[in-house]
Design an enzyme around this catalytic site. Structure first.
Site, PDB file in Angstrom:
ATOM      1  N   THR A 199     -67.084   8.500  23.796  1.00 49.96           N
ATOM      2  CA  THR A 199     -68.506   8.286  24.127  1.00 49.96           C
ATOM      3  C   THR A 199     -68.848   6.799  24.139  1.00 49.96           C
ATOM      4  OG1 THR A 199     -69.133  10.336  22.991  1.00 49.96           O
ATOM      5  CG2 THR A 199     -70.907   8.806  23.424  1.00 49.96           C
ATOM      6  N   VAL A 228     -72.363  21.432  24.972  1.00 53.45           N
ATOM      7  CA  VAL A 228     -73.062  20.155  25.112  1.00 53.45           C
ATOM      8  C   VAL A 228     -73.152  19.540  23.727  1.00 53.45           C
ATOM      9  CG1 VAL A 228     -75.242  19.043  25.729  1.00 53.45           C
ATOM     10  CG2 VAL A 228     -74.352  20.893  27.143  1.00 53.45           C
ATOM     11  N   GLY A 229     -72.778  18.273  23.617  1.00 50.00           N
ATOM     12  CA  GLY A 229     -72.787  17.609  22.316  1.00 50.00           C
ATOM     13  C   GLY A 229     -74.068  16.821  22.080  1.00 50.00           C
ATOM     14  N   ASP A 230     -73.981  15.919  21.125  1.00 47.37           N
ATOM     15  CA  ASP A 230     -75.170  15.153  20.738  1.00 47.37           C
ATOM     16  C   ASP A 230     -75.606  14.136  21.783  1.00 47.37           C
ATOM     17  OD1 ASP A 230     -72.817  13.727  20.237  1.00 47.37           O
ATOM     18  OD2 ASP A 230     -73.680  12.603  18.566  1.00 47.37           O
ATOM     19  N   GLY A 251     -69.075   9.976  18.110  1.00 46.01           N
ATOM     20  CA  GLY A 251     -68.383  10.728  17.065  1.00 46.01           C
ATOM     21  C   GLY A 251     -68.707  12.206  17.121  1.00 46.01           C
ATOM     22  N   HIS A 252     -68.596  12.853  15.984  1.00 45.30           N
ATOM     23  CA  HIS A 252     -68.667  14.314  15.910  1.00 45.30           C
ATOM     24  C   HIS A 252     -70.086  14.822  16.213  1.00 45.30           C
ATOM     25  CE1 HIS A 252     -68.043  18.168  13.331  1.00 45.30           C
ATOM     26  NE2 HIS A 252     -67.878  18.399  14.612  1.00 45.30           N
ATOM     27  N   GLY A 253     -70.258  15.307  17.425  1.00 45.45           N
ATOM     28  CA  GLY A 253     -71.587  15.674  17.903  1.00 45.45           C
ATOM     29  C   GLY A 253     -72.276  16.726  17.069  1.00 45.45           C
TER      30      GLY A 253
HETATM   31  N1  GLY Z   1     -70.497  12.506  20.403  1.00 42.35           N
HETATM   32  C1  GLY Z   1     -69.923  13.071  21.527  1.00 42.35           C
HETATM   33  C2  GLY Z   1     -69.786  14.524  21.448  1.00 42.35           C
HETATM   34  O1  GLY Z   1     -69.616  15.078  20.364  1.00 42.35           O
HETATM   35  O2  GLY Z   1     -69.796  15.153  22.472  1.00 42.35           O
END
Ligand code: GLY
Length: 350
Positions: A199, A228-230, A251-253
């Site tokens: 990202t 869909v992530g963050d 990072g971890h969405g």
């Molecule tokens: N931060 C990107 C995602 O988790 O998709």
């Protein structure tokens, strides 16, 4: 005023260390040596994730020429979206589990407090431009999937194959190595390290104190189709208020969505908290949630926040050490160390 790039902040986070010890075993260090900027603030400024060095350079060039800050950051991230070698964003991004590249992006414009976003967009390599069009050419904020694609095509975007040979080979390798017990374990690169999240987030403040931001990604590699992530979610992967400043994430969405991270960072800054501390407090919320729920949600994965306030003071922070970020001020562009809560655990011996 010259940016404070040499200032080193020594941050003790004993609470976080306790969480780290509980989650990861002994050995988590508690000291961070972060490089933050703008003791008193300096404008203009552009901040991004580490992969955005060229993006912040481009955005700064445009800001100096008098561009709107949203034009500047979108032109900046377009460089990364177009780059086939960045496999976490745009063209060349790693695909979903079906081998299809699905992109997410969001943008916000401070002076008008408008926002636009797209999720699970296929075949268009610059989702940030489509997010901006949603903002400017519709009364809506967030379009996904087929509808987002039709909206883009109606506005003259052309369909392209976004899956490069390199990304396809990594996807095939992932399929070859799928666990027979659990299809959902993280994919590994050739060295056996998990491939997690990429990202780019990029935020700018112009000389008048006007703020804009954008976040764009190909999301979690080999994700379930439609995930869909963050990055596409206003308030999670991006948020700003022209009276306060801007923040975004990589990072971890899923971990970030659960604390509405970017909004949380901006709200801390609204209280007068400096960007670095605002990022660290939002990260601490993620760690605290994880601590309460780790039994069900597995291992803690990294999240990064990037923040800049209206005065031009900026910082980035991550849950784990060894994260970096990019920044450009009137004096030039460089990469700096992010603050962190927990020392990155050593890779397991093979
Ligand atoms: N931060 C990107 C995602 O988790 O998709």
């Amino acid at each position: 005023m010259a940016p404070n790039i040499s200032r080193r902040n020594f941050i003790k986070k004993s609470t976080a260390a306790g969480v780290g010890a509980a989650l990861m075993g002994p050995g988590s260090a508690t000291e961070s040596m972060a490089q933050t900027g703008g003791e008193g603030g300096s404008l203009p400024v552009v901040i991004s994730s580490a992969n955005g060095l060229e993006a912040v350079k481009k955005a700064m060039e445009l800001l100096k020429a008098g561009s709107d800050p949203l034009d500047a950051v979108i032109a900046g991230v377009n460089i990364v979206e177009d780059d086939p070698n960045d496999m976490s964003v745009g063209y060349g991004g790693l695909p979903n589990e079906d081998g299809e590249v699905e992109l997410d992006a969001s943008c916000m414009h401070g002076p008008t407090h408008r926002a636009g976003a797209v999720g699970a967009l296929k075949c268009i390599k610059n989702p940030s431009k489509v997010a901006r069009l949603v903002m400017e050419r519709s009364n809506r904020i967030f379009l996904v999937g087929e509808g987002a694609l039709r909206f883009a095509l109606a506005h003259g975007f052309k369909k392209e194959n976004l899956l490069t040979d390199k990304a396809r080979e990594i996807w095939l390798q992932w399929k070859d190595n799928l666990s027979t017990h659990d299809d959902w374990e993280p994919p590994k690169d050739k060295e056996g390290n998990p491939i997690t999240h990429g990202t780019i987030n990029c935020n700018a403040v112009d000389t008048h104190g006007s703020v804009a931001g954008v976040t764009t990604t190909s999301g979690l590699p080999f994700k379930v189709a439609g995930r869909v992530g963050d990055s596409a979610l206003i308030g999670a992967g991006l948020y700003l208020d022209n009276e306060v400043g801007a923040a975004g994430s990589t990072g971890h969405g899923e971990a970030n969505i659960k604390v509405a991270g970017a909004h949380t960072v901006v709200e801390f800054m609204r209280q007068g908290i400096q960007p670095e501390e605002a990022c660290l407090r939002a990260l601490q919320r993620i760690v605290d949630v994880q601590k309460r729920t780790a039994k069900w949600y597995g291992d803690l994965q990294n999240v990064n926040f990037y923040a800049v306030n209206k005065k031009g003071q900026y910082a980035a922070a991550a849950i784990f050490s060894e994260s970096r970020y990019s920044v450009a001020t009137a004096e030039g562009a460089r990469r700096l160390d992010s603050a962190y809560l927990l020392k990155k655990p050593a890779a397991p011996k093979k």
